[in-house]
Structures are given as structure tokens and as C-alpha cells.
Design a protein around this motif. Structure first.
Motif, short mmCIF file in Angstrom:
data_model
loop_
_atom_site.label_atom_id
_atom_site.label_comp_id
_atom_site.label_asym_id
_atom_site.label_seq_id
_atom_site.Cartn_x
_atom_site.Cartn_y
_atom_site.Cartn_z
N GLU A 5 -13.38 13.62 3.26
CA GLU A 5 -13.77 14.73 2.38
C GLU A 5 -12.95 14.71 1.09
O GLU A 5 -11.73 14.93 1.11
CB GLU A 5 -13.55 16.08 3.08
CG GLU A 5 -14.55 16.38 4.19
CD GLU A 5 -15.93 16.70 3.65
OE1 GLU A 5 -16.06 17.00 2.44
OE2 GLU A 5 -16.89 16.63 4.45
N GLY A 6 -13.61 14.43 -0.03
CA GLY A 6 -12.99 14.54 -1.34
C GLY A 6 -11.71 13.75 -1.50
O GLY A 6 -10.77 14.21 -2.15
N VAL A 7 -11.69 12.54 -0.96
CA VAL A 7 -10.45 11.75 -0.96
C VAL A 7 -10.26 11.00 -2.28
O VAL A 7 -11.18 10.35 -2.77
CB VAL A 7 -10.45 10.76 0.22
CG1 VAL A 7 -9.37 9.69 0.03
CG2 VAL A 7 -10.22 11.50 1.53
N THR A 8 -9.06 11.13 -2.81
CA THR A 8 -8.68 10.41 -4.02
C THR A 8 -7.37 9.68 -3.77
O THR A 8 -6.46 10.22 -3.13
CB THR A 8 -8.51 11.37 -5.21
OG1 THR A 8 -9.77 11.94 -5.54
CG2 THR A 8 -7.96 10.64 -6.43
N LYS A 9 -7.31 8.44 -4.24
CA LYS A 9 -6.07 7.65 -4.16
C LYS A 9 -5.79 7.05 -5.53
O LYS A 9 -6.60 6.31 -6.08
CB LYS A 9 -6.20 6.54 -3.12
CG LYS A 9 -4.96 5.65 -3.02
CD LYS A 9 -3.73 6.44 -2.60
CE LYS A 9 -2.48 5.57 -2.52
NZ LYS A 9 -1.28 6.35 -2.17
N GLN A 10 -4.62 7.38 -6.07
CA GLN A 10 -4.20 6.87 -7.36
C GLN A 10 -2.94 6.04 -7.20
O GLN A 10 -1.98 6.48 -6.57
CB GLN A 10 -3.94 8.01 -8.33
CG GLN A 10 -5.17 8.83 -8.68
CD GLN A 10 -4.85 10.01 -9.57
OE1 GLN A 10 -3.83 10.67 -9.39
NE2 GLN A 10 -5.70 10.28 -10.56
N TYR A 52 -2.02 3.84 3.89
CA TYR A 52 -1.77 4.45 2.59
C TYR A 52 -1.89 5.96 2.75
O TYR A 52 -2.78 6.44 3.46
CB TYR A 52 -2.78 4.00 1.54
CG TYR A 52 -2.72 2.55 1.12
CD1 TYR A 52 -1.65 1.73 1.47
CD2 TYR A 52 -3.74 2.00 0.35
CE1 TYR A 52 -1.61 0.40 1.07
CE2 TYR A 52 -3.70 0.67 -0.05
CZ TYR A 52 -2.63 -0.12 0.31
OH TYR A 52 -2.60 -1.43 -0.08
N PRO A 53 -1.03 6.74 2.08
CA PRO A 53 -1.18 8.20 2.13
C PRO A 53 -2.31 8.66 1.22
O PRO A 53 -2.57 8.07 0.17
CB PRO A 53 0.18 8.69 1.62
CG PRO A 53 0.66 7.59 0.72
CD PRO A 53 0.17 6.31 1.34
N VAL A 54 -2.99 9.70 1.64
CA VAL A 54 -4.05 10.31 0.84
C VAL A 54 -3.42 11.21 -0.22
O VAL A 54 -2.57 12.05 0.10
CB VAL A 54 -5.00 11.13 1.73
CG1 VAL A 54 -6.00 11.89 0.88
CG2 VAL A 54 -5.71 10.22 2.73
N ASP A 55 -3.80 11.03 -1.47
CA ASP A 55 -3.28 11.87 -2.55
C ASP A 55 -3.96 13.24 -2.57
O ASP A 55 -3.31 14.27 -2.68
CB ASP A 55 -3.45 11.18 -3.90
CG ASP A 55 -2.58 9.94 -4.04
OD1 ASP A 55 -1.54 9.87 -3.36
OD2 ASP A 55 -2.94 9.04 -4.81
N PHE A 56 -5.28 13.21 -2.48
CA PHE A 56 -6.06 14.45 -2.44
C PHE A 56 -7.18 14.29 -1.42
O PHE A 56 -7.67 13.19 -1.20
CB PHE A 56 -6.67 14.76 -3.82
CG PHE A 56 -5.67 14.86 -4.92
CD1 PHE A 56 -4.94 16.02 -5.13
CD2 PHE A 56 -5.45 13.77 -5.76
CE1 PHE A 56 -4.00 16.09 -6.16
CE2 PHE A 56 -4.52 13.84 -6.79
CZ PHE A 56 -3.80 15.01 -6.98
#
Length: 245
Positions: A5-10, A52-56
Motif C-alpha cells: 500500500e502506497g510504498v515509496t523507496k528513495q 530494504y526498509p520501506v520509506d513510506f
């Protein structure tokens, strides 16, 4: 079963590998995760596994959040990486027994599963050999076997067909279908579009970190108003891609 759900990785403020991605893989589904090189597929899979950790956003596996219920989530997950060069110092059977202990798989069930899968993949003769002496395809097979030892509710495979001989590809496709038919969820990334077209219940296409399609093949054809192949559809949907190898 698998819910993103709404995952962002930067990686930094200028490099967004995955951008507000949402997708679901339901029980009984095989989900093909497609995209050009560098599109964000492997990053997404590493987010699912917790590497990897999820940013958002959030990722849940069998109703367990990978961030807040990490152990429970990983116990529900079977993972096949794209590169099979791990645990090379172990023998094949030692690697499988190590995973048996990690996931607390009962001995009898473990032995039966190993024998069944080793027979299917023609690996019985290689179990006592060191993984470093395996071919690429054999290393991929032993990792596929290990990923199924604990009968995971969610099975995630990153480019699993690469390096496998035709018989092993056929066996793996059968295993994916059998696993889904037991009420489990299967997600795999691949560049083999013809295979994805024939085996997947649903496909998702990602490009530059953004999901550009998520649905069944017939929905894509209806949208395009033609009975075309997944390969042609993929090329059409990603025609503005400028990524290189």
C-alpha cells in the motif's frame, strides 16, 4: 495475502526507486511482476522481504506487517533471489537442513519435501556436493527447494527462470500453479513475457518505479481493443522507457 500500500523507496532525494506503489496478490493467484531493467522490480521484492526498509507506505504478508511484525511476516514468506550465489561453502543438504532449523520444519516433513523436490528437479545426486561446485541452474534449483521447505503462504521469486533448463522451467511453472491452488499467493518477476502470459492470473507492470498497469490479461486487451500478445502490450506500455542495461 500480499498487500503493498502506497510504498515509496528513495535512495536519495533525487533517486526514487519505487514511487507510491500499491498492489495485492490474493490467495490462489499467480502474479507476474514485469518491467524493464531498472524499473524497480528487484527493489520492490527486497522491500517485501525486509532486506530494504520501506520509506513510506506499508507491506503486509499473510496479514503481518513486514516492519512491525517482521519475524511473523518472514515466517510466512518463501523467497528466491535473482542471484543464487549464497551459502556456497555448504553442501546442498546442509543448506536445506539449515533452513529446516531456521523455520522449525518437522524432520519427517522436511525429508519428504526434500525428496519430492530433489526428484522433480533431478537433484538427488547433488545433495551431498558443495553448492560452490554447482552450475548456475543447480544453484537456482537448490534455492527454489529451500524456499518451499516451510510451505510459505506467500512465495516470491525474483527472475526465477533465468539459468534453468527447459525441464526445470516446466517443473517450476507446475510448482507455482500447485502452490497457488493450495490457497497460497505467488509473485514472480520475469522478462519472459510469453511465460507470464500463459501462467499468470494477474500481471503488474512497473516502469521508472511507477505502476503503469495492474490487472488480468483480458482487461489489458479490452483496454487496447485488440487480441494482442503480452509482449506487444508490454512494448506499447513501456515505449517511452529510456533505461539501458
Amino acid at each position: 495475502m500480499l498487500n503493498i500500500e502506497g510504498v515509496t523507496k528513495q535512495y536519495n532525494k533525487l533517486d526514487t526507486a519505487v514511487d507510491n506503489l500499491s498492489l495485492r496478490v490474493l490467495p490462489g493467484e499467480i502474479y507476474g511482476f514485469l518491467g524493464p531493467n531498472g524499473a524497480g522490480k528487484s527493489t520492490t521484492i527486497k522491500l517485501i522481504t525486509g532486506m530494504y526498509p520501506v520509506d513510506f507506505g506499508s507491506i503486509t504478508i499473510n496479514n503481518f506487517d513486514i516492519k512491525y511484525n517482521t519475524i511473523k511476516a518472514k515466517q510466512s514468506l518463501g523467497y528466491v533471489p535473482d542471484t543464487p550465489n549464497f551459502f556456497l561453502h555448504l553442501k546442498g543438504i546442509e543448506y536445506l537442513n539449515f533452513l529446516k532449523d531456521v523455520y522449525a520444519v518437522p524432520q519427517e516433513r522436511c525429508v519428504n519435501t526434500i525428496m519430492t523436490l530433489a526428484t522433480k528437479f533431478n537433484m538427488l545426486h547433488a545433495l551431498e556436493d558443495f553448492i560452490q561446485n554447482y552450475s548456475h541452474g543447480m544453484r537456482k534449483k537448490i534455492q527454489i527447494m529451500g524456499s518451499l521447505l516451510h510451505n510459505p503462504r506467500v512465495w516470491v521469486l525474483d527472475e526465477p527462470l533465468n539459468g534453468l533448463d527447459p525441464k526445470a522451467v516446466f517443473t517450476l511453472k507446475e510448482l507455482m500453479r500447485e502452490h497457488a491452488e493450495k490457497g497460497n499467493a505467488v509473485l514472480f518477476s520475469t522478462h519472459m513475457l510469453e511465460t507470464a502470459e500463459h501462467i499468470c492470473d494477474k500481471i503488474g507492470i512497473i516502469n521508472n518505479g511507477v505502476k503503469i498497469f495492474d490487472g488480468v490479461m483480458q482487461e489489458v486487451r479490452n483496454a487496447m481493443q485488440s487480441e494482442v500478445s503480452l509482449e506487444k502490450l508490454f512494448m506499447e506500455l513501456t515505449k517511452n522507457d529510456n533505461d539501458t542495461d
